[in-house]
Motif scaffolding. Structure first.
Motif, short mmCIF file in Angstrom:
data_model
loop_
_atom_site.label_atom_id
_atom_site.label_comp_id
_atom_site.label_asym_id
_atom_site.label_seq_id
_atom_site.Cartn_x
_atom_site.Cartn_y
_atom_site.Cartn_z
N SER A 119 0.83 -1.21 0.00
CA SER A 119 0.00 0.00 0.00
C SER A 119 0.86 1.25 0.00
O SER A 119 1.80 1.35 0.77
CB SER A 119 -0.87 0.06 1.26
N ASP A 120 0.51 2.18 -0.86
CA ASP A 120 1.23 3.46 -0.85
C ASP A 120 0.42 4.50 -1.63
O ASP A 120 -0.42 4.13 -2.45
CB ASP A 120 2.63 3.30 -1.45
N VAL A 121 0.66 5.75 -1.32
CA VAL A 121 -0.03 6.84 -2.00
C VAL A 121 0.94 8.00 -2.25
O VAL A 121 1.92 8.17 -1.52
CB VAL A 121 -1.23 7.38 -1.18
N HIS B 297 8.07 13.26 3.39
CA HIS B 297 7.84 11.85 3.05
C HIS B 297 8.48 11.60 1.68
O HIS B 297 7.87 11.88 0.65
CB HIS B 297 6.35 11.53 3.01
N LYS C 117 9.76 9.96 -1.66
CA LYS C 117 9.24 8.92 -2.56
C LYS C 117 10.36 8.39 -3.44
O LYS C 117 11.16 9.19 -3.96
CB LYS C 117 8.15 9.49 -3.48
N GLN D 3 7.59 3.81 -3.49
CA GLN D 3 7.65 3.53 -2.06
C GLN D 3 7.96 4.83 -1.30
O GLN D 3 8.81 5.61 -1.71
CB GLN D 3 8.74 2.50 -1.78
N THR D 4 7.26 5.01 -0.18
CA THR D 4 7.39 6.24 0.61
C THR D 4 8.19 5.98 1.88
O THR D 4 7.99 4.96 2.55
CB THR D 4 5.98 6.76 1.00
N TYR D 5 9.07 6.91 2.22
CA TYR D 5 9.90 6.81 3.42
C TYR D 5 9.67 8.04 4.29
O TYR D 5 9.58 9.15 3.78
CB TYR D 5 11.38 6.72 3.02
N MET D 6 9.63 7.83 5.60
CA MET D 6 9.35 8.93 6.52
C MET D 6 10.62 9.59 7.07
O MET D 6 10.57 10.29 8.08
CB MET D 6 8.49 8.43 7.67
N GLU E 6 10.44 13.34 8.01
CA GLU E 6 9.63 13.62 9.20
C GLU E 6 10.35 13.11 10.46
O GLU E 6 10.35 13.76 11.50
CB GLU E 6 8.24 12.99 9.08
N LEU E 7 10.98 11.93 10.37
CA LEU E 7 11.74 11.40 11.50
C LEU E 7 12.87 12.34 11.89
O LEU E 7 13.10 12.59 13.08
CB LEU E 7 12.31 10.02 11.15
N ALA F 81 19.69 4.25 6.36
CA ALA F 81 18.65 3.23 6.57
C ALA F 81 17.66 3.24 5.41
O ALA F 81 17.19 2.19 4.96
CB ALA F 81 17.93 3.47 7.89
N GLU F 82 17.34 4.44 4.92
CA GLU F 82 16.42 4.53 3.78
C GLU F 82 17.03 3.90 2.53
O GLU F 82 16.37 3.14 1.81
CB GLU F 82 16.06 6.00 3.53
N ALA G 196 19.24 1.59 2.45
CA ALA G 196 19.28 0.14 2.64
C ALA G 196 17.94 -0.48 2.25
O ALA G 196 17.88 -1.51 1.56
CB ALA G 196 19.61 -0.20 4.09
N ALA G 197 16.85 0.16 2.68
CA ALA G 197 15.52 -0.37 2.37
C ALA G 197 15.16 -0.17 0.90
O ALA G 197 14.45 -0.99 0.30
CB ALA G 197 14.47 0.28 3.27
#
Lengths: 298, 298
Positions: free
Chosen positions: A115-117, A145, A147, A160-163, A166-167, A237-238, A240-241
């Motif tokens: 799921s993603d938007v 966020h 993308k 894919q969205t990464y936070m 915001e973090l 970390a982003e 890596a994912a």
């Protein structure tokens, strides 16, 4: 002499509202305000727009093409998400319910599994593809966020969205780390090293955040190093994912300089060079593409 | 009839202040206030303590043994960190500069490589070891900043701090995820599954946070599931990083029930059963051990 635009390009995000007066295919002027969609109730959108556009000659027939959170469920009117894979502007536009303005809102995109938007970024992607029509690869759009978007044959294939943005804001502004990362400058070797470390041992991320504070307490490590470490950990970390996205492909980053540069640098340390494209220019090109499609369909 | 304590046990953390009136080796009464060390300037500590203890007969000679942030650099007086490895109360206590109270503050512990600090937890560990004198293994102390502590032969050998608790509070309370995780209940199968997933693919953590929001937007996933996923992701990532600590050893968790249970459950799913010890009881036992050491040294 006041400007009479052919049409108006509108970027209406959560926290900002910006308009360009388009005349003969070019932006003649632009205005902005802090009336972001996040701070408005439904009845507040039309007055906010009227106030912003008051400086120009705008009639109820002037086409206004908008992207961003103005089209969310909590926006002026919902412009429903279109499922990927599709071209970024596949859905067309949804008219806002207004007697005063001819406002057309671009739809966002959604993905079912996982799921993603997105909402707003599709317009920047459309702008990038309008300027680079044969381009295939992955587009990174850093922000609150971020993308990562796989693009092929003019279509958004997956994203894919990464936070991380915001973090970073929450940790740097409100967590115990705030004492140890508040700096105007930034230690580049520390950032590079931390990205590398986070990428090679991503399972260690959770253990490394508090060390930023402990190093400051015990050794007086500078905030410039602390800030570079926090950013390096989160971007590492982003990456890596997101590795399946960026490994071995063309990479473009659409962003303002401050947001795009750390990503470009981190990718570069991994032997993955990226092209940076200016976010504002891509937004305007995307809104122009949407305007032409809307106009030609009438 | 007012209480005249033999001595007073004091837990003075960042956000709370709590005192027990100790008489004949037992807690006869306790009082607490919201005057945590985090909200006080240096001159504010003595009045805050006077207000709290006003209900009991306390003289300038009554021993008061305190642990927690009252001994930090921003506290009443700094009780310097003692380096590990050492017994948890190795440093002894530091007297507060007061004419009114005989207050002794327990020192925290520090570790050089990797840098880390604790303050308050050393007292709970001392309490646990006082009650379990032959115990070797790893103690987990969940909280805003969770500690994993390797204990052997009565000494703290090494430890590591994780910010999972603070991250959960920030993400659940202030990030875009707040719309999708606010729930009183909790879906246990989702938690178990998410912990497993985070442990087996820790590099995917950054990609999974925003999916909590996207699943809510697209499928209306319940907040009870969202909350269990957020907690499972963060605790799973922590367990992945802390694996060298907990794998193949005795595990004790010192915490209040709400904080300890998810950790115990997550460890259980990994075939690593843990004993839960009540945090308040350990604090009191640790303060008692420190009191006896202080008294016997006079």
């Amino acid at each position: 002499m006041s400007i009479t635009p052919d049409w108006i390009a509108l970027d209406w995000g959560s926290s900002n509202l910006r308009a360009w007066a388009m005349k003969d295919g070019r932006a003649e002027a632009n205005v902005q305000s802090a009336d972001g969609a996040g701070g408005l109730i439904r009845d507040g959108f039309e007055p906010a727009l009227a106030e912003l556009l008051g400086v120009w000659n705008v009639t109820a027939r002037t086409p206004i093409i908008a992207c961003g959170m103005v089209g969310s469920r909590q926006g002026w009117v919902e412009a429903p998400y279109h499922p990927v894979p599709c071209s970024p502007l596949a859905q067309g536009t949804t008219p806002a319910p207004s007697e005063k303005f001819n406002l057309q809102i671009i739809a966002g995109l959604r993905q079912t599994t996982p799921s993603d938007v997105m909402r707003g970024e599709e317009t920047q992607i459309a702008g990038f593809l309008a300027l680079n029509p044969e381009w295939d690869g992955v587009i990174c759009l850093p922000g609150t966020h971020t993308k990562w978007v796989q693009v092929s044959a003019g279509e958004v294939v997956s994203f894919q969205t990464y936070m991380s943005g915001e973090l970073f804001a929450l940790l740097a502004g409100q967590s115990v780390l705030r004492h140890s990362v508040t700096a105007d400058n930034w230690d580049q070797p520390t950032f590079d090293f931390t990205v590398e470390e986070a990428l090679s041992k991503p399972e260690k991320l959770a253990a490394r955040l508090f060390a930023i504070r402990a190093d400051d307490l015990l050794d007086g490590t500078s905030p410039a190093i602390g800030r570079a470490r926090l950013s390096g950990l989160l971007i590492g970390a982003e990456l890596a994912a997101a590795r399946p996205y960026w490994l071995g492909t063309n990479i473009a980053i659409i962003g303002a300089e401050g947001a795009a540069t750390p990503y470009a640098r981190a990718l570069q340390t991994q032997g993955a060079p990226a092209t940076i494209a200016d976010a504002e220019r891509m937004t305007l090109a995307g809104l122009t593409a949407a305007y032409r499609t809307w106009r030609d369909a009438r």
